[in-house]
Design a protein around this motif. Structure first.
Motif, PDB file in Angstrom:
ATOM      1  N   VAL A   1       8.200  54.819  44.706  1.00  0.00           N
ATOM      2  CA  VAL A   1       8.914  55.177  46.133  1.00  0.00           C
ATOM      3  C   VAL A   1       8.473  55.544  47.320  1.00  0.00           C
ATOM      4  CG1 VAL A   1       9.834  58.180  45.862  1.00  0.00           C
ATOM      5  CG2 VAL A   1      11.118  56.523  47.660  1.00  0.00           C
ATOM      6  N   THR A   2       8.672  54.197  48.427  1.00  0.00           N
ATOM      7  CA  THR A   2       7.422  54.447  49.260  1.00  0.00           C
ATOM      8  C   THR A   2       8.626  55.015  50.289  1.00  0.00           C
ATOM      9  OG1 THR A   2       6.610  52.682  48.785  1.00  0.00           O
ATOM     10  CG2 THR A   2       6.709  52.819  50.593  1.00  0.00           C
ATOM     11  N   GLY A   3       8.212  56.426  51.264  1.00  0.00           N
ATOM     12  CA  GLY A   3       9.175  56.899  52.329  1.00  0.00           C
ATOM     13  C   GLY A   3       7.653  56.763  53.428  1.00  0.00           C
ATOM     14  N   SER A   4       8.940  56.403  54.505  1.00  0.00           N
ATOM     15  CA  SER A   4       8.177  56.112  55.610  1.00  0.00           C
ATOM     16  C   SER A   4       8.723  56.742  57.165  1.00  0.00           C
ATOM     17  CB  SER A   4       8.650  54.323  56.083  1.00  0.00           C
ATOM     18  OG  SER A   4       7.923  53.505  55.267  1.00  0.00           O
ATOM     19  N   THR A   5       7.452  57.122  58.128  1.00  0.00           N
ATOM     20  CA  THR A   5       7.915  58.071  58.992  1.00  0.00           C
ATOM     21  C   THR A   5       7.170  58.103  59.822  1.00  0.00           C
ATOM     22  OG1 THR A   5       9.452  60.256  57.213  1.00  0.00           O
ATOM     23  CG2 THR A   5       8.265  60.905  60.042  1.00  0.00           C
ATOM     24  N   SER A   6       7.370  57.760  60.992  1.00  0.00           N
ATOM     25  CA  SER A   6       6.673  57.204  62.386  1.00  0.00           C
ATOM     26  C   SER A   6       5.714  56.137  61.766  1.00  0.00           C
ATOM     27  CB  SER A   6       6.133  58.838  63.194  1.00  0.00           C
ATOM     28  OG  SER A   6       7.382  59.610  63.545  1.00  0.00           O
ATOM     29  N   GLY A   7       6.352  55.147  61.286  1.00  0.00           N
ATOM     30  CA  GLY A   7       5.033  53.800  61.020  1.00  0.00           C
ATOM     31  C   GLY A   7       4.071  54.122  59.777  1.00  0.00           C
ATOM     32  N   CYS A   8       3.902  55.857  59.086  1.00  0.00           N
ATOM     33  CA  CYS A   8       3.147  56.411  58.405  1.00  0.00           C
ATOM     34  C   CYS A   8       3.786  56.299  57.067  1.00  0.00           C
ATOM     35  CB  CYS A   8       2.236  57.394  58.300  1.00  0.00           C
ATOM     36  SG  CYS A   8       1.403  56.968  59.783  1.00  0.00           S
ATOM     37  N   SER A   9       3.377  55.276  55.425  1.00  0.00           N
ATOM     38  CA  SER A   9       4.300  55.448  54.727  1.00  0.00           C
ATOM     39  C   SER A   9       3.059  56.059  53.390  1.00  0.00           C
ATOM     40  CB  SER A   9       4.225  54.190  54.156  1.00  0.00           C
ATOM     41  OG  SER A   9       5.536  53.392  55.330  1.00  0.00           O
ATOM     42  N   ASN A  10       3.565  56.410  52.529  1.00  0.00           N
ATOM     43  CA  ASN A  10       3.368  57.189  51.285  1.00  0.00           C
ATOM     44  C   ASN A  10       4.449  56.869  50.276  1.00  0.00           C
ATOM     45  OD1 ASN A  10       1.457  58.506  49.892  1.00  0.00           O
ATOM     46  ND2 ASN A  10       1.396  60.509  50.706  1.00  0.00           N
ATOM     47  N   THR A  11       3.560  57.124  49.029  1.00  0.00           N
ATOM     48  CA  THR A  11       4.410  56.488  48.095  1.00  0.00           C
ATOM     49  C   THR A  11       4.124  57.997  46.991  1.00  0.00           C
ATOM     50  OG1 THR A  11       2.872  55.545  46.274  1.00  0.00           O
ATOM     51  CG2 THR A  11       4.015  53.945  47.881  1.00  0.00           C
ATOM     52  N   ALA A  12       5.379  57.541  45.855  1.00  0.00           N
ATOM     53  CA  ALA A  12       4.989  58.707  44.895  1.00  0.00           C
ATOM     54  C   ALA A  12       5.693  57.993  43.867  1.00  0.00           C
ATOM     55  CB  ALA A  12       6.389  59.877  44.918  1.00  0.00           C
ATOM     56  N   THR A  13       6.072  58.099  42.723  1.00  0.00           N
ATOM     57  CA  THR A  13       5.748  57.763  41.657  1.00  0.00           C
ATOM     58  C   THR A  13       7.191  58.714  40.346  1.00  0.00           C
ATOM     59  OG1 THR A  13       4.440  57.942  40.514  1.00  0.00           O
ATOM     60  CG2 THR A  13       4.483  56.041  41.392  1.00  0.00           C
ATOM     61  N   VAL A  14       7.923  58.107  40.291  1.00  0.00           N
ATOM     62  CA  VAL A  14       8.556  59.113  39.127  1.00  0.00           C
ATOM     63  C   VAL A  14       9.520  58.168  37.806  1.00  0.00           C
ATOM     64  CG1 VAL A  14      11.183  57.735  40.537  1.00  0.00           C
ATOM     65  CG2 VAL A  14      11.175  60.270  38.715  1.00  0.00           C
TER      66      VAL A  14
ATOM     67  N   GLY B   1      21.488  53.815  27.789  1.00  0.00           N
ATOM     68  CA  GLY B   1      22.685  53.094  28.192  1.00  0.00           C
ATOM     69  C   GLY B   1      23.203  54.137  28.890  1.00  0.00           C
ATOM     70  N   SER B   2      22.622  54.854  29.392  1.00  0.00           N
ATOM     71  CA  SER B   2      23.214  56.212  30.598  1.00  0.00           C
ATOM     72  C   SER B   2      22.189  55.900  31.779  1.00  0.00           C
ATOM     73  CB  SER B   2      22.818  57.684  29.687  1.00  0.00           C
ATOM     74  OG  SER B   2      23.248  58.167  28.884  1.00  0.00           O
ATOM     75  N   SER B   3      22.493  56.773  32.469  1.00  0.00           N
ATOM     76  CA  SER B   3      22.151  56.949  34.390  1.00  0.00           C
ATOM     77  C   SER B   3      22.148  57.935  34.737  1.00  0.00           C
ATOM     78  CB  SER B   3      23.098  55.770  34.702  1.00  0.00           C
ATOM     79  OG  SER B   3      24.202  56.350  35.085  1.00  0.00           O
ATOM     80  N   THR B   4      21.147  58.090  35.890  1.00  0.00           N
ATOM     81  CA  THR B   4      21.009  59.033  36.372  1.00  0.00           C
ATOM     82  C   THR B   4      20.424  58.932  38.039  1.00  0.00           C
ATOM     83  OG1 THR B   4      18.925  61.825  36.711  1.00  0.00           O
ATOM     84  CG2 THR B   4      18.226  58.984  36.081  1.00  0.00           C
ATOM     85  N   VAL B   5      20.692  59.894  38.452  1.00  0.00           N
ATOM     86  CA  VAL B   5      20.477  59.817  40.344  1.00  0.00           C
ATOM     87  C   VAL B   5      19.249  60.362  40.687  1.00  0.00           C
ATOM     88  CG1 VAL B   5      20.899  60.050  42.668  1.00  0.00           C
ATOM     89  CG2 VAL B   5      23.386  60.222  40.328  1.00  0.00           C
ATOM     90  N   LEU B   6      17.981  59.652  41.022  1.00  0.00           N
ATOM     91  CA  LEU B   6      16.986  59.681  41.496  1.00  0.00           C
ATOM     92  C   LEU B   6      17.208  59.918  43.392  1.00  0.00           C
ATOM     93  CD1 LEU B   6      15.099  56.690  39.956  1.00  0.00           C
ATOM     94  CD2 LEU B   6      15.224  59.127  39.344  1.00  0.00           C
ATOM     95  N   ASN B   7      16.595  61.179  44.212  1.00  0.00           N
ATOM     96  CA  ASN B   7      16.632  61.443  45.277  1.00  0.00           C
ATOM     97  C   ASN B   7      15.251  61.790  45.812  1.00  0.00           C
ATOM     98  OD1 ASN B   7      19.579  62.232  45.550  1.00  0.00           O
ATOM     99  ND2 ASN B   7      18.820  63.695  43.654  1.00  0.00           N
ATOM    100  N   ALA B   8      15.544  61.313  46.658  1.00  0.00           N
ATOM    101  CA  ALA B   8      13.907  61.323  47.847  1.00  0.00           C
ATOM    102  C   ALA B   8      13.656  62.211  48.791  1.00  0.00           C
ATOM    103  CB  ALA B   8      13.185  60.082  47.769  1.00  0.00           C
ATOM    104  N   ILE B   9      12.960  62.928  48.570  1.00  0.00           N
ATOM    105  CA  ILE B   9      12.588  63.485  50.227  1.00  0.00           C
ATOM    106  C   ILE B   9      10.814  63.454  50.670  1.00  0.00           C
ATOM    107  CG2 ILE B   9      13.872  66.222  49.499  1.00  0.00           C
ATOM    108  CD1 ILE B   9      11.749  66.941  48.413  1.00  0.00           C
ATOM    109  N   GLY B  10      10.960  63.963  51.449  1.00  0.00           N
ATOM    110  CA  GLY B  10       9.453  64.251  52.773  1.00  0.00           C
ATOM    111  C   GLY B  10       9.703  63.367  53.563  1.00  0.00           C
ATOM    112  N   ALA B  11      10.127  62.108  54.006  1.00  0.00           N
ATOM    113  CA  ALA B  11      10.212  60.473  54.768  1.00  0.00           C
ATOM    114  C   ALA B  11      11.328  60.806  55.421  1.00  0.00           C
ATOM    115  CB  ALA B  11       9.785  59.358  54.243  1.00  0.00           C
ATOM    116  N   ALA B  12      11.418  59.572  56.069  1.00  0.00           N
ATOM    117  CA  ALA B  12      12.851  58.662  56.995  1.00  0.00           C
ATOM    118  C   ALA B  12      13.561  57.978  56.749  1.00  0.00           C
ATOM    119  CB  ALA B  12      11.957  58.628  58.129  1.00  0.00           C
TER     120      ALA B  12
END
Length: 461
Positions: free
Chosen positions: A295-308, A254-265
């Motif tokens: 979460v899939t992060g992209s910078t200059s056309g290159c992408s990488n992923t991470a999980t949480v 019943g609760s929520s949390t904020v997820l924050n991504a870093i490392g890409a554009a």
């Protein structure tokens, strides 16, 4: 009458045709006669004239010429001269050859003893049987060969110069680490590629490059003439962004949390169920069950992923016990269960506001709420009602005055059942009506209990 005649005999002229001569085929030689006045030569076919003291002979093969010389007396004599004709050497400069611009080729002459080459500007030497030619355009070389008889002949050999193919490996390309790109060559017929370790093939028009770091490839193209040229193409390898979705987190149902991504554009999130948005640096997750977000992060056309992973802990099953009913002025024990720590409200009529067990002494019916917190920090509540029944309004009526040895009836009211004390001088210890026979003035106490089990007392003298 006899007579005589004188016959003079003139000597023949001493005719000379000169010494023998040797010439090379195709070359003339002068012949000179002497010893007479006039001369006639034969055979005349290869002579410049058939008469005269000096003529030119141009035989095509060895020939013996006869000269008839006539002197002033008309006397004739002859002489012979042989002109030996040596054949020209059969000179060769070799077969015509084609080279690629910037290359050279060896030329080898044969058929003579001494050789001279021309033009010499693009030759390694102007004399010799073998020379090296490196012309920049098609050139016909003439080799002049002289044999042991000093006869000279020539031959020609042409060196054709083919242009190099205009080879291309295509435009430079950029890929992301772990990616690949196609490379296509043009401008020639056959191609080889290097370095080959990160290529799908080392030959062919099209290959696939999968370099681990920025690499410059060289493609060497060979055209139909065998001419070779090369070109380079660079594949730049851009690193993948180091993406993070933040640390794993646990929430309560019943609760929520904020997820924050870093490392890409830019970022995209999945699955989208339970998320406030599918894109963006920050999203709010409200899953109903434990969920791993990518979460899939992209910078200059290159992408990488991470999980949480957002772990959803269930709320504790908090209990406050069963409802209870008490009489006014009485206490009731309340016991909570299902969690580790507990908080009770309202606390005014409780022995404590925290703890699994508390004592309630409400003055009126009260609903208590207990908040239980488990080991995960999750909180749930339960309620319990404590009903408060009023005490019965027990009465005994007015006191009585009796004489010694007499008796009086005492009557109680306001309850359902009654108990009397002291019972020694009473006809009974229970009941609404009892008979009192005290010997001295006595105060009697009656305890009345109503239908709810609540008791109250009254006294009578």
């Amino acid at each position: 009458m006899g007579g005589s005649v004188t016959v003079s005999i003139n000597p023949l002229p001493s005719v000379s045709a000169g010494g023998a001569a040797t010439v090379c085929a195709g070359s003339p030689t002068p012949l000179t006669a002497s010893g007479a006045v006039t001369y006639a030569w034969m055979p005349a076919a290869t002579l410049s004239a058939s008469t005269g003291s000096s003529i030119t002979a141009s035989p095509i093969s060895s020939t013996t010429y006869t000269v008839a010389g006539t002197d002033a007396n008309g006397c004739v004599n002859t002489d012979f001269v042989t002109v030996t004709v040596n054949p020209l050497p059969s000179v060769s400069g070799g077969s015509n050859v084609a080279i690629c611009i910037g290359s050279s080729t060896g030329l080898t002459a044969s058929g003579a003893v001494v050789y001279t080459w021309a033009p010499s500007a693009t030759l390694s030497a102007s004399t010799g049987a073998s020379v090296t030619a490196n012309p920049t355009s098609a050139t016909t070389y003439t080799v002049t060969g002289t044999d042991a008889n000093s006869c000279v002949n020539t031959a020609m050999v042409t060196v054709s110069v083919n242009p190099l193919p205009v080879v291309s490996g295509g435009p430079d390309a950029g890929i992301c680490t772990g990616g690949s790109t196609g490379l296509t060559a043009s401008g020639a017929s056959v191609y080889t590629w290097a370095p080959g370790v990160t290529l799908s093939a080392t030959t062919g028009t099209s290959v696939t490059a999968t370099p681990g770091s920025t690499t410059t490839y060289t493609v060497t193209g060979t055209d139909a003439n065998g001419c070779i040229n090369s070109a380079t193409v660079t594949v730049s390898v851009n690193p993948l962004p180091t993406v993070s979705g933040g640390p794993d987190v646990a929430i309560c149902a019943g609760s929520s949390t904020v997820l924050n991504a870093i490392g890409a554009a830019t970022y995209s999130w999945a699955p989208t169920a339970g998320l406030s948005a599918s894109t963006g640096t920050s999203v709010t997750a409200s899953p109903t069950v434990t969920t791993t977000y990518t979460v899939t992060g992209s910078t200059s056309g290159c992408s990488n992923t991470a999980t949480v992973t957002v772990t959803v802990n269930p709320l504790p099953s908090v209990g406050a016990g069963t409802a209870t009913t008490i009489c006014a002025g009485v206490s009731a024990g309340l016991t909570a269960s299902g969690a580790l720590t507990y908080t009770w409200v309202p606390s005014a009529s409780l022995s404590a506001s925290t703890g699994a067990s508390v004592t309630a002494t409400p003055s009126s019916t009260t609903t208590y709420t207990v908040s239980g917190t488990d080991a995960n920090g999750c909180v749930n509540t339960a309620t319990v009602m404590v009903s408060v029944n009023p005490l019965p309004a027990v009465g005994t009526g007015a006191g009585s005055v009796i004489c010694a040895t007499a008796s009086a009836t005492v009557t109680a009211s306001g309850a359902a059942t009654y108990t009397w004390a002291p019972a020694g001088t009473l006809s009974a210890s229970t009941g609404a009506n009892v008979t009192a026979s005290p010997t001295v003035t006595t105060t009697y106490t009656v305890t009345g209990t109503d239908a709810n089990g609540c008791s109250n007392t009254a006294t009578v003298v």
